[in-house]
Motif scaffolding. Sequence first.
Motif, mmCIF file in Angstrom:
data_model
loop_
_atom_site.group_PDB
_atom_site.id
_atom_site.type_symbol
_atom_site.label_atom_id
_atom_site.label_comp_id
_atom_site.label_asym_id
_atom_site.label_seq_id
_atom_site.Cartn_x
_atom_site.Cartn_y
_atom_site.Cartn_z
ATOM 1 N N PRO A 5 -14.603 14.613 -10.958
ATOM 2 C CA PRO A 5 -14.601 13.264 -11.537
ATOM 3 C C PRO A 5 -15.178 12.231 -10.574
ATOM 4 C CG PRO A 5 -12.391 14.250 -11.542
ATOM 5 C CD PRO A 5 -13.259 15.135 -10.721
ATOM 6 N N THR A 6 -15.638 11.123 -11.124
ATOM 7 C CA THR A 6 -16.102 9.981 -10.319
ATOM 8 C C THR A 6 -15.163 8.808 -10.582
ATOM 9 O OG1 THR A 6 -18.368 10.750 -10.628
ATOM 10 C CG2 THR A 6 -18.101 8.517 -9.778
ATOM 11 N N CYS A 7 -14.783 8.114 -9.509
ATOM 12 C CA CYS A 7 -13.915 6.943 -9.621
ATOM 13 C C CYS A 7 -14.762 5.691 -9.473
ATOM 14 C CB CYS A 7 -12.852 6.973 -8.520
ATOM 15 S SG CYS A 7 -11.655 8.294 -8.748
ATOM 16 N N TYR A 8 -14.805 4.890 -10.527
ATOM 17 C CA TYR A 8 -15.601 3.651 -10.486
ATOM 18 C C TYR A 8 -14.677 2.447 -10.361
ATOM 19 C CZ TYR A 8 -19.596 6.364 -12.167
ATOM 20 O OH TYR A 8 -20.609 7.283 -12.291
ATOM 21 N N LEU A 9 -15.118 1.475 -9.568
ATOM 22 C CA LEU A 9 -14.398 0.212 -9.500
ATOM 23 C C LEU A 9 -14.598 -0.528 -10.827
ATOM 24 C CD1 LEU A 9 -12.697 -1.545 -7.600
ATOM 25 C CD2 LEU A 9 -14.805 -2.566 -6.768
ATOM 26 N N THR A 10 -13.516 -1.108 -11.323
ATOM 27 C CA THR A 10 -13.573 -1.830 -12.597
ATOM 28 C C THR A 10 -14.472 -3.056 -12.493
ATOM 29 O OG1 THR A 10 -11.291 -1.197 -12.967
ATOM 30 C CG2 THR A 10 -12.107 -3.010 -14.289
ATOM 31 N N MET A 11 -15.233 -3.297 -13.541
ATOM 32 C CA MET A 11 -15.984 -4.545 -13.676
ATOM 33 C C MET A 11 -15.294 -5.370 -14.772
ATOM 34 S SD MET A 11 -18.475 -4.231 -11.464
ATOM 35 C CE MET A 11 -18.129 -2.899 -10.312
ATOM 36 N N VAL A 12 -15.301 -6.666 -14.644
ATOM 37 C CA VAL A 12 -14.596 -7.487 -15.628
ATOM 38 C C VAL A 12 -15.532 -7.907 -16.750
ATOM 39 C CG1 VAL A 12 -12.844 -8.312 -13.998
ATOM 40 C CG2 VAL A 12 -14.936 -9.632 -14.323
ATOM 41 N N ASP A 13 -14.940 -8.190 -17.914
ATOM 42 C CA ASP A 13 -15.714 -8.531 -19.097
ATOM 43 C C ASP A 13 -15.948 -10.045 -19.120
ATOM 44 O OD1 ASP A 13 -16.957 -8.463 -21.482
ATOM 45 O OD2 ASP A 13 -15.171 -8.038 -22.691
ATOM 46 N N ASP A 14 -16.834 -10.518 -18.226
ATOM 47 C CA ASP A 14 -17.093 -11.963 -18.145
ATOM 48 C C ASP A 14 -18.519 -12.299 -18.592
ATOM 49 O OD1 ASP A 14 -18.529 -10.858 -16.096
ATOM 50 O OD2 ASP A 14 -17.859 -12.250 -14.556
ATOM 51 N N GLY A 15 -19.129 -11.348 -19.298
ATOM 52 C CA GLY A 15 -20.503 -11.556 -19.756
ATOM 53 C C GLY A 15 -21.527 -11.173 -18.702
#
Length: 244
Positions: free
Chosen positions: A75-85
Amino acid sequence: MTDSLTNPYRPISPDEKFAFCCHPGVPCFTECCRELDLALTPYDVLRLKNGRKTHSGRFLEQYVIIEWDEQQLFPTCYLTMVDDGRASCVFVKEQGCSVYQDRPSSCRAYPVGRGAARKSDGSIEESFVLLREPHCQGFAEQQQQDVGSYFTDQELASYNRFNDALLALLQHEQIQQGFRPSREQLDQYILALYNLDMFRQEMADGRLSMQRPLTASELQGLAGDDEQLLLLGIQWLIQEFFSA
Ligand code: SF4
Ligand code: SF4
């Protein structure tokens, strides 16, 4: 011939000088912290969760997306990106990176990419590329450096050391011979490399074990030293995956 418009990467030798500097005064400040796939190494997570004084399990729940499909080995662990457009990194603020002291290795190394291959004698062969993206104005700065001085400046030594230690697992000869992990082994991978606090608990409670006595530094890992625990996690996975 490499076309820099279509291929922003170019190989760079360790002693080649390049002009680059990133600082809060650049017009593109924090532009590179948006719309990106930021894969985290186990050592990245160790530093980030300790910097935030958070349990690794809580950190994974809050800030990490774990992805795996049949095409991937692990698996790959990605840092979350926020839904700010703008799909901004969860840690970027107006004044810059809010986890700067513990920012991930790929953020530190940018715009340099480092490849590492483990040779049969256990030594590591490095290769480097320079990534030149149109939005990055850091190349217009005058400061000259080579890869070595840039990595020293970015305090990458410990990141590279632990990322390289992981190659004993990721580039194990049985993987080259076709090893594929089971579903249970995929869970073990996340536990021992990314959920260190849980891994420590499972080891301490005797639900997981090594087939040999633990070394003094591994015991130090169980007692609270996360860096030593990560090295133990790598050895435990090698035992679980590859010993008959
Ligand atoms: S961790 Fe920091 S440097 Fe890396 S993308 Fe996020 S805000 Fe930017
Ligand atoms: S885009 Fe380049 S110069 Fe601009 S903030 Fe990011 S690394 Fe620095």
